[in-house]
Design an enzyme around this catalytic site. Structure first.
Site: not given
Ligand SMILES: Cc1cc2nc3c(=O)[nH]c(=O)nc-3n(C[C@H](O)[C@H](O)[C@H](O)COP(=O)(O)OP(=O)(O)OC[C@H]3O[C@@H](n4cnc5c(N)ncnc54)[C@H](O)[C@@H]3O)c2cc1C
Length: 512
Positions: A16, A43, A47, A50, A108, A224, A269, A328, A352, A363, A368-369
């Site tokens: 970010a 973080s 990662a 992806g 995912e 996670h 999750r 996580h 984040e 999430r 997040s990426l």
């Protein structure tokens, strides 16, 4: 004291912060990027799975729906819409910067289509290298990068954030800035078992809260489902391992997920994490099994995980891998609007550290990426849109350090009370006598400890006040979902404040 002046101060050099700095630079702005680690720590570089973005025309609506489903009613519509509209173009920019994504997206948990771009199982590392290279190429008078600079406090003038103070290897540093953009990552290290790196101490949240900004939804913590815990560290096994067909077995060898969710191993999750915890308690262990995919294929697809597990005596392609949930990702953060503006004038947040409204109560994997890209760019643009403001000295909003020796106990208390399952008795007991002894001096470790203790208290208060179960927050004494409301916390002349506010209420309190 050494002082720097800049148009935009970005604190944090993960996806970010780096992307925000590059965006601001592309508009010709003068930028200082400071991070307490070497550049691209945090973080981001860890990662694995992806980066999610709508992959094909027409996928925007489905991606938005999947994001909202995972978020359990607490996603902000404007934020989700901006995200699905803009994420793909930013991922293409990463490709232009040299990230060699595999040609096809993967699936995912919680995604209805295969839209996760990856570079094997080290996607964050590839993104970090590309952004680091781009920053290095742009460094010069208009872009100054300060690795090892630890932000200890913000500075305020008339209710506006006008800069920050740092501890640096060369001594104290003050930065006076037209705008300050927090991109300091999450607070996973508040918990005893976490996949987040050591620098994930929630500094940005603590700095913003002390300055009067509103924090939102801190009780939503994502576990996670599949970490391998050894030697006190939690090693992640990417969700893509289940996306590619890996199955979960309990200690009796039963594939159990059908009893918990029709989406089996690819359920959201929180569902998978609680199922694993329950099966571990009932049968003594849970294992991730990829053997049917073929050892050679597994090793080629997941080289990083394979290499991480090998020294632990585990072969990802040949052994059932003992897994357990680990903290996580932290959904809550500094409240922003869809443009990255916080409730304090002059302060912006992305990644984040922020509660942008994208994730709601949970999430969606790999969002997040791409959140860091979309809202890093948006926050940088919002800060620059303010125009050139006269730089001011302001007043420091500082807090004393705390003794890090007490942190291990605090983490255990928080982990037990505000883990996968919570109740009023446990949360109340953890809050009683919560805190650390004061520390003499002013070291980074003592200041980080004070930040962790502050955020821990706010997590406990929010978890106690939310008398329902939703997404990453499960109350065994309130197992049902109630009305979808955000939990906001801030501090003003009357002390610590906590309120529940409806979705869509926006950024409520600009103090100016
Ligand atoms: C093991 C692991 C695997 C993951 N896999 C995925 C994945 O596959 N896909 C996905 O989308 N997400 C994944 N995530 C989540 C994702 O990596 C993070 O949410 C994201 O990288 C956060 O980016 P960020 O820029 O907000 O913060 P970070 O990358 O954490 O960067 C924070 C930066 O802030 C700096 N900083 C912190 N405090 C201060 C301070 N006081 N002063 C100065 N600088 C400071 C740090 O030095 C660092 O540079 C994963 C997370 C982990 C831990």
């Amino acid at each position: 004291m050494k002082t720097l002046e800049t148009e935009l101060l970005v604190i944090g050099g993960g996806v970010a912060g780096a992307y925000a700095a590059l965006t601001a630079r592309s508009y010709g702005a003068d930028v200082v990027l400071a991070c307490k680690t070497p550049l691209m720590g945090g973080s981001t570089r860890w990662a694995q799975g992806g980066i999610a973005a709508p992959l094909a025309d027409g996928d925007e609506a489905a991606h938005a729906l999947d994001t909202r489903r995972a978020g359990r009613g607490l996603c902000e519509p404007e934020t989700v819409e901006a995200f699905v509209r803009e994420a793909r173009a930013h991922v293409e920019t990463l490709r232009d910067l040299g990230v060699a994504f595999a040609p096809h997206g993967t699936l995912e948990g919680g995604h209805s289509r295969p839209r996760i771009r990856h570079t094997g199982d080290a996607t964050g590392h590839a993104i970090s290298l590309a952004l680091g290279r781009a920053l290095g190429a742009g460094e010069g008078p208009g872009l100054r990068v300060l690795p090892g600079a630890f932000a200890r406090n913000l500075r305020l003038a008339g209710g506006r954030v006008v800069g920050a103070d740092f501890l640096t290897p060369g001594g104290p540093l003050r930065v006076r800035a037209g705008g300050v953009l927090l991109a300091t990552g999450g607070f996973g290290r508040l918990y005893p078992v976490a996949t987040a790196p050591r620098e994930g101490t929630g500094d940005g949240l603590a700095l913003a809260y002390r300055a009067g900004a509103v924090l939102r939804d801190l009780e939503f913590v994502q576990f996670h489902p599949t970490a391998v815990v050894a030697g006190g560290e939690a090693h992640l096994v990417t969700e893509a391992a289940r996306g590619e067909g890996g199955v979960l077995l309990n200690a009796r060898g039963e594939r159990f997920m059908a009893r918990y969710d029709p989406a089996l191993e690819l359920a959201p999750r929180d569902v998978v994490a609680r199922a694993i915890a329950a099966e571990r308690a009932a049968t003594g262990g849970v294992f991730l099994d990829l053997r049917h995919l073929g050892a050679e294929w597994v090793e080629a697809r997941f080289p990083t995980v394979t290499a991480t597990l090998r020294p632990l005596g585990l072969d990802l392609g040949r052994d059932p891998i003992p897994v357990q949930p680990a903290v996580h990702y932290t959904m809550g953060g500094v409240q922003t609007d869809a443009r990255g503006r916080t409730t304090l004038p002059g302060l912006y947040a992305a990644g984040e550290v922020a509660s942008s409204g994208l994730h709601g109560a949970n999430r969606l994997a790999s969002n997040s990426l791409s959140e860091g890209l979309v809202f890093g760019a948006r926050a940088a643009r919002a800060a620059l849109a303010e125009g050139a403001l006269p730089l001011e000295e302001g007043e420091a909003v500082a807090a004393p350090g705390a003794d890090p020796a007490g942190l291990a106990t605090l983490r255990q208390r928080l982990g037990a009370a505000a883990g996968l399952r919570r109740d009023a008795a446990g949360l109340g007991a953890a809050l009683a006598g919560w805190g650390l002894s004061p520390a003499p001096g002013d070291s980074r470790a003592a200041l980080e400890a004070a930040n962790l203790a502050l955020i821990g208290e706010l997590v406990l208060r929010a978890a106690l006040a939310r008398e329902e179960s939703r997404g990453g927050h499960f109350r065994s004494d309130f197992p049902r979902e109630g009305t979808p409301l955000h939990m906001v916390q801030w501090r003003d002349g009357r002390g610590a404040r906590l309120e529940q506010v409806p979705v869509g209420a926006g950024v409520l309190r600009f103090s100016a």
